[in-house]
Design a protein around this motif. Structure first.
Motif, PDB file in Angstrom:
ATOM      1  N   LYS A  11       0.790  -0.933  -0.071  1.00  0.00           N
ATOM      2  CA  LYS A  11      -0.165  -0.117   0.145  1.00  0.00           C
ATOM      3  C   LYS A  11       0.904   1.157   0.082  1.00  0.00           C
ATOM      4  CE  LYS A  11      -0.465  -0.337   5.016  1.00  0.00           C
ATOM      5  NZ  LYS A  11      -1.184  -0.398   6.081  1.00  0.00           N
ATOM      6  N   MET A  12       0.336   2.300  -0.487  1.00  0.00           N
ATOM      7  CA  MET A  12       1.135   3.626  -0.325  1.00  0.00           C
ATOM      8  C   MET A  12       0.116   4.819  -0.603  1.00  0.00           C
ATOM      9  SD  MET A  12       2.975   3.710  -4.366  1.00  0.00           S
ATOM     10  CE  MET A  12       4.076   5.196  -3.780  1.00  0.00           C
ATOM     11  N   ARG A  13       0.264   6.112  -0.496  1.00  0.00           N
ATOM     12  CA  ARG A  13      -0.251   7.036  -0.651  1.00  0.00           C
ATOM     13  C   ARG A  13      -0.845   7.327  -1.896  1.00  0.00           C
ATOM     14  NH1 ARG A  13       0.136  11.658   3.203  1.00  0.00           N
ATOM     15  NH2 ARG A  13      -0.179  13.019   1.454  1.00  0.00           N
ATOM     16  N   LEU A  14      -2.118   7.940  -2.224  1.00  0.00           N
ATOM     17  CA  LEU A  14      -2.616   7.855  -3.456  1.00  0.00           C
ATOM     18  C   LEU A  14      -1.840   8.956  -4.403  1.00  0.00           C
ATOM     19  CD1 LEU A  14      -4.716   7.274  -5.602  1.00  0.00           C
ATOM     20  CD2 LEU A  14      -6.286   9.020  -4.408  1.00  0.00           C
ATOM     21  N   ASP A  15      -1.624  10.002  -3.582  1.00  0.00           N
ATOM     22  CA  ASP A  15      -1.035  11.271  -4.722  1.00  0.00           C
ATOM     23  C   ASP A  15       0.542  10.794  -4.851  1.00  0.00           C
ATOM     24  OD1 ASP A  15       0.084  11.583  -1.767  1.00  0.00           O
ATOM     25  OD2 ASP A  15       0.249  13.290  -1.784  1.00  0.00           O
ATOM     26  N   LYS A  16       1.267  10.158  -3.908  1.00  0.00           N
ATOM     27  CA  LYS A  16       2.486   9.552  -4.512  1.00  0.00           C
ATOM     28  C   LYS A  16       2.443   8.687  -5.507  1.00  0.00           C
ATOM     29  CE  LYS A  16       6.856   8.500  -2.306  1.00  0.00           C
ATOM     30  NZ  LYS A  16       7.815   8.135  -1.163  1.00  0.00           N
ATOM     31  N   TRP A  17       1.353   7.797  -5.624  1.00  0.00           N
ATOM     32  CA  TRP A  17       1.309   6.970  -6.498  1.00  0.00           C
ATOM     33  C   TRP A  17       1.004   7.536  -7.772  1.00  0.00           C
ATOM     34  CZ3 TRP A  17      -2.439   5.435 -10.294  1.00  0.00           C
ATOM     35  CH2 TRP A  17      -2.095   4.011 -10.809  1.00  0.00           C
ATOM     36  N   LEU A  18       0.134   8.589  -7.909  1.00  0.00           N
ATOM     37  CA  LEU A  18      -0.231   9.102  -9.328  1.00  0.00           C
ATOM     38  C   LEU A  18       0.922   9.843  -9.698  1.00  0.00           C
ATOM     39  CD1 LEU A  18      -3.813  10.726  -7.991  1.00  0.00           C
ATOM     40  CD2 LEU A  18      -3.415   9.056  -9.880  1.00  0.00           C
ATOM     41  N   TRP A  19       1.647  10.346  -8.870  1.00  0.00           N
ATOM     42  CA  TRP A  19       3.117  10.843  -9.262  1.00  0.00           C
ATOM     43  C   TRP A  19       3.775   9.788  -9.803  1.00  0.00           C
ATOM     44  CZ3 TRP A  19       7.669   9.843  -6.644  1.00  0.00           C
ATOM     45  CH2 TRP A  19       8.750  10.624  -7.408  1.00  0.00           C
ATOM     46  N   ALA A  20       4.229   8.850  -9.351  1.00  0.00           N
ATOM     47  CA  ALA A  20       5.157   7.720  -9.799  1.00  0.00           C
ATOM     48  C   ALA A  20       4.558   6.965 -10.965  1.00  0.00           C
ATOM     49  CB  ALA A  20       5.117   6.671  -8.781  1.00  0.00           C
ATOM     50  N   ALA A  21       3.110   7.045 -11.001  1.00  0.00           N
ATOM     51  CA  ALA A  21       2.634   6.297 -12.593  1.00  0.00           C
ATOM     52  C   ALA A  21       2.579   7.599 -13.683  1.00  0.00           C
ATOM     53  CB  ALA A  21       1.282   6.093 -12.353  1.00  0.00           C
ATOM     54  N   ARG A  22       2.939   8.716 -13.337  1.00  0.00           N
ATOM     55  CA  ARG A  22       3.346   9.731 -14.290  1.00  0.00           C
ATOM     56  C   ARG A  22       1.944  10.360 -14.751  1.00  0.00           C
ATOM     57  NH1 ARG A  22       7.906  10.930 -16.951  1.00  0.00           N
ATOM     58  NH2 ARG A  22       9.642  10.009 -15.954  1.00  0.00           N
ATOM     59  N   GLU A  51      -4.681   5.669   1.338  1.00  0.00           N
ATOM     60  CA  GLU A  51      -3.884   4.333   0.870  1.00  0.00           C
ATOM     61  C   GLU A  51      -4.431   3.667  -0.505  1.00  0.00           C
ATOM     62  OE1 GLU A  51      -3.125   2.126   4.082  1.00  0.00           O
ATOM     63  OE2 GLU A  51      -1.407   3.307   4.994  1.00  0.00           O
ATOM     64  N   VAL A  52      -3.511   3.542  -1.454  1.00  0.00           N
ATOM     65  CA  VAL A  52      -4.080   2.652  -2.564  1.00  0.00           C
ATOM     66  C   VAL A  52      -3.314   1.208  -2.632  1.00  0.00           C
ATOM     67  CG1 VAL A  52      -2.165   3.812  -4.080  1.00  0.00           C
ATOM     68  CG2 VAL A  52      -4.298   3.133  -5.052  1.00  0.00           C
ATOM     69  N   ARG A  53      -4.041   0.484  -3.036  1.00  0.00           N
ATOM     70  CA  ARG A  53      -3.382  -0.929  -3.042  1.00  0.00           C
ATOM     71  C   ARG A  53      -3.689  -1.562  -4.648  1.00  0.00           C
ATOM     72  NH1 ARG A  53      -5.727  -0.628   2.053  1.00  0.00           N
ATOM     73  NH2 ARG A  53      -4.383  -1.482   3.607  1.00  0.00           N
ATOM     74  N   PRO A  54      -2.777  -2.488  -4.945  1.00  0.00           N
ATOM     75  CA  PRO A  54      -3.215  -3.125  -6.183  1.00  0.00           C
ATOM     76  C   PRO A  54      -4.384  -3.681  -6.158  1.00  0.00           C
ATOM     77  CG  PRO A  54      -0.995  -3.629  -5.634  1.00  0.00           C
ATOM     78  CD  PRO A  54      -1.514  -2.873  -4.406  1.00  0.00           C
ATOM     79  N   GLY A  55      -5.222  -3.464  -7.225  1.00  0.00           N
ATOM     80  CA  GLY A  55      -6.451  -3.894  -7.545  1.00  0.00           C
ATOM     81  C   GLY A  55      -7.808  -2.798  -7.438  1.00  0.00           C
ATOM     82  N   ASP A  56      -7.156  -1.618  -6.728  1.00  0.00           N
ATOM     83  CA  ASP A  56      -8.077  -0.487  -6.726  1.00  0.00           C
ATOM     84  C   ASP A  56      -8.258  -0.072  -8.057  1.00  0.00           C
ATOM     85  OD1 ASP A  56      -8.167  -0.836  -3.894  1.00  0.00           O
ATOM     86  OD2 ASP A  56      -6.643   0.814  -3.544  1.00  0.00           O
ATOM     87  N   ARG A  57      -9.521   0.485  -8.117  1.00  0.00           N
ATOM     88  CA  ARG A  57     -10.206   1.372  -9.491  1.00  0.00           C
ATOM     89  C   ARG A  57     -10.123   2.588  -9.263  1.00  0.00           C
ATOM     90  NH1 ARG A  57     -12.098  -1.334 -13.354  1.00  0.00           N
ATOM     91  NH2 ARG A  57     -13.699   0.104 -13.722  1.00  0.00           N
TER      92      ARG A  57
END
Length: 133
Positions: A11-22, A51-57
């Motif tokens: 799991k990780m923060r949503l804002d950080k994941w959106l940044w990492a996913a460009r 927090e976002v996890r794999p499988g989240d839409r």
């Protein structure tokens, strides 16, 4: 001396994941988009620290595009575009809708296309004739 934990992220923060996913150039832009309601997790408005996890839409509105994606993997760092694209999977309907939006934008006349730049000598004479100068 202890060795750092090298387990995979779950799991990780949503804002950080959106940044990492460009999807956004900076984390602060991702945070602003989330706070403005342009990012929904499972159809609900969320906060940047969610927090976002794999499988989240996720439903995203980025610029003129609407994305419906499923989180496939997590990454703590922002990598090259092919690596970032492996972090998510876009729905087929979302992809088709975005392609339709792109084709509609290409067909629409750009306001900048009407402006040719500096007037020619002939154009200038017509302007002066029109304005009685």
């Amino acid at each position: 001396m202890k060795e750092p934990n090298k387990t995979l992220l779950d799991k990780m923060r949503l804002d950080k994941w959106l940044w990492a996913a460009r999807f956004f150039k900076t984390r602060s832009l991702a945070t602003q988009a989330i706070e403005q309601g342009r990012v929904n997790l499972a159809g609900e408005r969320v906060k940047p620290a969610r927090e976002v996890r794999p499988g989240d839409r996720l439903n995203l509105h980025v610029g003129d595009s609407d994305w419906t994606i499923t989180v496939r993997a997590l990454s703590m760092q922002r990598g090259p575009a092919p690596v970032a694209q492996a972090l998510y999977e876009e729905d087929a309907a979302s992809h088709a809708r975005r392609q339709q939006q792109v084709s509609e934008r290409e067909l629409a006349a750009s306001p900048a296309a009407a402006i040719k730049g500096r007037p020619t000598k002939r154009d200038r004479r017509l302007i002066h004739r029109f304005t009685d100068e």
